[in-house]
Design an enzyme around this catalytic site. Structure first.
Site, short mmCIF file in Angstrom:
data_model
loop_
_atom_site.label_atom_id
_atom_site.label_comp_id
_atom_site.label_asym_id
_atom_site.label_seq_id
_atom_site.Cartn_x
_atom_site.Cartn_y
_atom_site.Cartn_z
N ASP A 147 -12.64 -8.64 4.13
CA ASP A 147 -13.92 -8.59 3.39
C ASP A 147 -14.54 -9.99 3.35
O ASP A 147 -15.76 -10.15 3.47
CB ASP A 147 -13.73 -8.08 1.95
CG ASP A 147 -13.98 -6.58 1.84
OD1 ASP A 147 -13.72 -5.86 2.81
OD2 ASP A 147 -14.44 -6.13 0.76
N LYS A 162 2.66 -15.49 2.68
CA LYS A 162 2.85 -16.23 1.43
C LYS A 162 4.34 -16.56 1.36
O LYS A 162 5.05 -16.14 0.43
CB LYS A 162 2.36 -15.37 0.25
CG LYS A 162 2.33 -16.09 -1.09
CD LYS A 162 1.23 -17.15 -1.22
CE LYS A 162 1.35 -17.88 -2.55
NZ LYS A 162 0.45 -19.05 -2.64
N ASP A 193 -3.49 -18.26 0.79
CA ASP A 193 -4.51 -18.92 -0.06
C ASP A 193 -5.27 -19.98 0.73
O ASP A 193 -6.50 -20.06 0.66
CB ASP A 193 -3.89 -19.48 -1.35
CG ASP A 193 -2.61 -20.26 -1.13
OD1 ASP A 193 -2.10 -20.29 0.00
OD2 ASP A 193 -2.11 -20.86 -2.11
N ASP A 221 -6.53 -6.76 3.97
CA ASP A 221 -7.62 -6.08 3.26
C ASP A 221 -8.56 -7.10 2.64
O ASP A 221 -9.79 -7.04 2.78
CB ASP A 221 -7.05 -5.16 2.18
CG ASP A 221 -8.14 -4.47 1.39
OD1 ASP A 221 -9.08 -3.95 2.02
OD2 ASP A 221 -8.07 -4.47 0.14
N TYR A 241 0.83 -1.21 0.00
CA TYR A 241 0.00 0.00 0.00
C TYR A 241 0.86 1.26 0.00
O TYR A 241 0.47 2.28 -0.55
CB TYR A 241 -0.88 0.04 1.25
CG TYR A 241 -2.23 -0.62 1.09
CD1 TYR A 241 -2.33 -1.98 0.86
CD2 TYR A 241 -3.40 0.13 1.17
CE1 TYR A 241 -3.56 -2.58 0.72
CE2 TYR A 241 -4.63 -0.47 1.04
CZ TYR A 241 -4.71 -1.82 0.82
OH TYR A 241 -5.94 -2.39 0.69
C1 IPM Z 1 -10.44 -0.93 3.83
C2 IPM Z 1 -10.63 -0.29 2.49
C3 IPM Z 1 -9.44 0.61 2.19
C4 IPM Z 1 -8.21 -0.25 2.17
C5 IPM Z 1 -9.55 1.45 0.90
C6 IPM Z 1 -10.80 2.31 0.91
C7 IPM Z 1 -8.31 2.28 0.68
O1 IPM Z 1 -10.80 -1.26 1.50
O2 IPM Z 1 -10.36 -0.18 4.83
O3 IPM Z 1 -10.36 -2.16 3.91
O4 IPM Z 1 -7.90 -0.88 1.14
O5 IPM Z 1 -7.53 -0.33 3.21
MG MG Z 2 -10.91 -3.24 2.27
#
Ligand code: IPM
Ligand code: MG
Length: 359
Positions: free
Chosen positions: A250, A190, A222, A246, A141
């Site tokens: 999700d 990884k 993975d 990240d 990042y």
């Molecule tokens: C998160 C989001 C952010 C990230 C984006 C909006 C930059 O996806 O907080 O997980 O990738 O960290």
């Molecule tokens: Mg995110």
């Protein structure tokens, strides 16, 4: 106590959910006799529109001077065509970096009443109670980014680097958390491919020696992604680098059934933390008053606990959210009966905080 809290609504549904987070903070202040001063500021697309940058220096200063920051979400199609350094997301990244928030805590707990909202079979969700610790200010990042041309066309670079100290501090935090939980850390990397991951693994193994009560396991990213779908209950604390975190968080949110329920806390060396739901700005439903505010409200509970040290208050908020869910006062992403509005859900939680037995 007296505390100053910066409110960064951001874009899309961000301001709507942050307004409900503030409502709950007002309820906590009234119930427990605290004085919270709120400082509204802009971030992301909203800041771009007003000031031409996604985070102004003065907003960053306000955040540094505050006790905590509550954020909604950033981004939207309106700003998608902008160059990388002017994207709304850059405001959030600059804020994390500027406040030195190197650890991102994302708890994943399945509410039994909402298990049917998950895409997974109910038996795969039993006893799921894990927390991700995502490294937040390093890795790909924040590595050097570059474009150039070869004879075949354009080429792009994103450098992935980690220094030992960056790994060590976040892994240590994961171990401390595990000591207060079920005593297990899964370090995700990884290492079969990446040199940064091999360093990550070495550092994690070394840190583990200082925490004999905690069991450390290493897992490749993975296979971790798969195990989250098949055996999520086998995890306690998962610690991993920025980008893996990240992606996996999700996936973790999908387990819970709604991205709208997931809170997060970003912490560093100081006490000021940044608290935000993990969902995005959801431009498709912005302005309709139907966004789920519970991820933000649960982030408020994390704010009370981690930045203000108000543990009883945090528990009162969590208990109120639980009661609201049990009462079926839910937005459309979760409701089985008639969906309630963002404001109705926020108001219900707030009134339960005020009438709770604590305080
Ligand atoms: C998160 C989001 C952010 C990230 C984006 C909006 C930059 O996806 O907080 O997980 O990738 O960290
Ligand atoms: Mg995110």
């Amino acid at each position: 106590m007296k505390a100053t809290i910066v409110l960064l609504g951001g874009d899309g549904i961000g301001p709507e959910v942050v307004a409900q987070g503030k409502r709950v903070l007002d309820a906590v202040a009234a119930k427990f006799g605290h004085t919270f001063t709120f400082v509204p500021e802009l971030i992301g697309g909203a800041a771009l529109d007003a000031h031409g940058v996604p985070l102004t220096d003065s907003t960053l200063v306000s955040c540094k001077e505050a006790n905590a920051v509550l954020l909604g979400a950033v981004g939207g199609p309106k700003w998608d065509a902008l160059p990388g350094h002017l994207r709304p997301e850059k405001g959030l990244l600059a804020l994390r970096k500027g406040l030195g928030l190197w650890a991102n805590l994302r708890p994943v707990k399945v509410h039994p009443l909402l298990a049917d909202k998950s895409p997974l079979r109910p038996e795969r969700l039993e006893n799921v109670d894990l927390v991700f610790v995502r490294e937040l200010t390093g890795g790909v990042y924040f590595g050097e980014k570059k474009r150039d041309q070869t004879e075949r066309g354009a080429r792009a670079f994103d450098a992935l680097t980690y220094e030992e100290y960056e790994i060590e501090r976040v892994v240590r935090l994961a171990f401390r958390l595990a000591e207060a939980r079920r005593g297990k850390v899964t370090s995700v990397d990884k290492a079969n491919v990446l040199e940064t991951s091999r360093l990550w693994r070495e550092v994690a193994s070394r840190v583990a020696k200082d925490h004999p009560a905690v069991t450390l396991e290493h897992q490749l990213v993975d296979s971790c992604a798969m195990r989250l779908l098949t055996h999520a209950a086998s995890f306690d604390v998962i610690v991993t680098e920025n980008m893996f975190g990240d992606i996996l968080t999700d996936e973790g949110a999908a387990l819970v059934g709604s991205l709208g329920m997931m809170p997060s806390a970003s912490l560093g060396d100081g006490r000021v933390g940044l608290f935000e739901p993990i969902h995005g700005s959801a431009p498709d439903i912005a302005g309709k008053g139907i966004a789920n505010p519970l991820g933000t409200i649960l982030s408020v509970a994390m704010l009370l606990k981690h930045s203000l040290g108000l543990v009883a208050e945090a528990e009162a908020v969590e208990a109120a959210v639980d009661a609201t869910v049990r009462a079926g006062i839910l937005t459309g992403d979760l409701a089985s009966a008639t969906p309630k509005s963002t404001i109705a859900v926020g108001a219900d939680v707030s009134s339960r905080v005020v009438s709770s037995s604590k305080g």
